[in-house]
Design a protein around this motif. Structure first.
Motif: not given
Length: 365
Positions: A10-11, A13-14, A211
């Motif tokens: 998901n990181e 994709e972001k 992150q």
């Protein structure tokens, strides 16, 4: 078949990373540019998600003897908190996989294996169990981040109270808190030719640490830069430099083959025979004289036009600004300065054998 995903998908994709199919995994080949990411690791620091790699725990009183029976290096020399690069071989000397072995305690070890080989390796490990050991595949529960580059220690040290300077090459510390994430194994290892660390943690913690690290002066890196970096440093890739048909000796990692160790190991006789009679083929570094980039699988021809080998890996080196590669060739053609031809798009382009690694970092300590 649906691609496997790491806890950080998901990181990607972001961030709009370019994601590709890498051995059945959906992984980022680049976040910005391969050249830029490569340069960042050589000059500053880069952050990689390598959670697709496999982790296997080996426990029990017989763990050391069992592992030593399976691998080419000698794990009996390891102390707690130390890691070692090695290989597993078939009886004929072909390579099952190359891997890292971590000694956590006398009866507790961790093996780190290549992503594409997880199922095969785990089956191999269980097939050859000896003595009082248990083999547990913890790959799905484990995430792995790599912080690589000359400023890796400086950047990572801001996020932990553990003294990273006390962790030497191929050493590790367990139960470290990094960026607010507990239970991290911090290992001074990597696959780039630079100083750096690999961080093993529970998969559920990976996004938080990614992150936090991304807030630092660090460049997010994909598989493209990982490949160009490891190739410049002459680090082998399983499936290219190493395979069931290429032994560790042929691949040029003889330093990880201890045929004289006390523990007999799988493939020992074949590898000893290769040492005694001499290798019929060797892996060499090459540079192109003519235009063209040597790519995996390209045939190599002698000056008389005879097939003498093939390219295992090749790229345009971002650091050296020229095409380089690794090739496995008949031993008669393996000497530095030897010239031959690489068949590129049905044309013969001249290349020369050069010393490798192509790049060595300046060591400050």
């Amino acid at each position: 078949m649906e691609l496997k995903k790491t806890p950080l998908f998901n990181e990607y994709e972001k961030l709009g990373a370019k994601v590709i199919d890498f051995g059945g995994w959906a992984l980022p080949v680049q976040f910005t540019s391969i050249m830029g990411e490569h340069e960042a690791v050589r000059t500053n620091a880069g952050l990689f998600d390598v959670s697709h790699m496999g982790e296997v725990l080996v426990n029990g009183d017989g763990a050391e003897a069992y592992i030593n029976h399976l691998v080419t290096n000698d794990v009996s020399v390891l102390e707690e908190g130390q890691a070692q690069y090695t290989a597993m071989c078939y009886e004929d000397g072909g390579t099952v996989d190359d891997l890292l072995v971590y000694k956590k305690a006398d009866d507790e070890w961790m093996l780190v294996i290549n992503a594409a080989n997880i199922a095969k390796d785990v089956a191999w490990l269980k097939q050859h169990i000896l003595g009082d050991v248990t083999v547990t595949n913890v790959s799905d529960e484990t995430a792995l981040l790599a912080v690589q580059g000359p400023k890796a220690e400086r950047i990572l040290q801001k996020l932990t109270d553990t003294d990273l300077s006390a962790i030497g090459p191929f050493r590790f510390a367990e139960n470290v808190t990094v960026g607010g994430v507990d239970d991290v194994l911090v290992s001074r290892t990597g696959y780039t030719g630079e100083d750096g660390f690999e961080l093993y943690m529970p998969a559920k913690s990976a996004a938080a640490l990614w992150q936090r690290l991304a807030e630092e002066d660090i460049t997010l890196c994909g598989l493209g830069a990982r490949d160009t970096l490891r190739l410049e440093a002459r680090l082998p890739l399983y499936g290219q430099e190493l395979s069931a048909k290429i032994s560790p000796l042929e691949a040029g990692i003889g330093f990880a083959v201890k045929t004289a160790k006390q523990t007999p190991f799988l493939g020992q006789d074949a590898l000893q025979q290769q040492k005694e009679t001499g290798l019929e083929r060797k892996t060499v570094g090459i540079e192109m004289i003519d235009r063209g980039i040597p790519r995996t699988g390209y045939q190599i021809l002698s000056e008389l036009g005879e097939p003498i080998g093939f390219v295992t890996s090749g790229t345009h080196s971002p650091t050296l600004k020229k095409p380089i590669g690794l090739a496995i060739v008949n031993a008669d053609f393996a000497g530095v300065g030897t010239k031959f031809f690489v068949e590129i798009r049905q044309k013969q382009a001249e290349a020369v054998v050069v010393s490798a690694p192509f790049y060595k970092r300046e060591r400050t300590k």
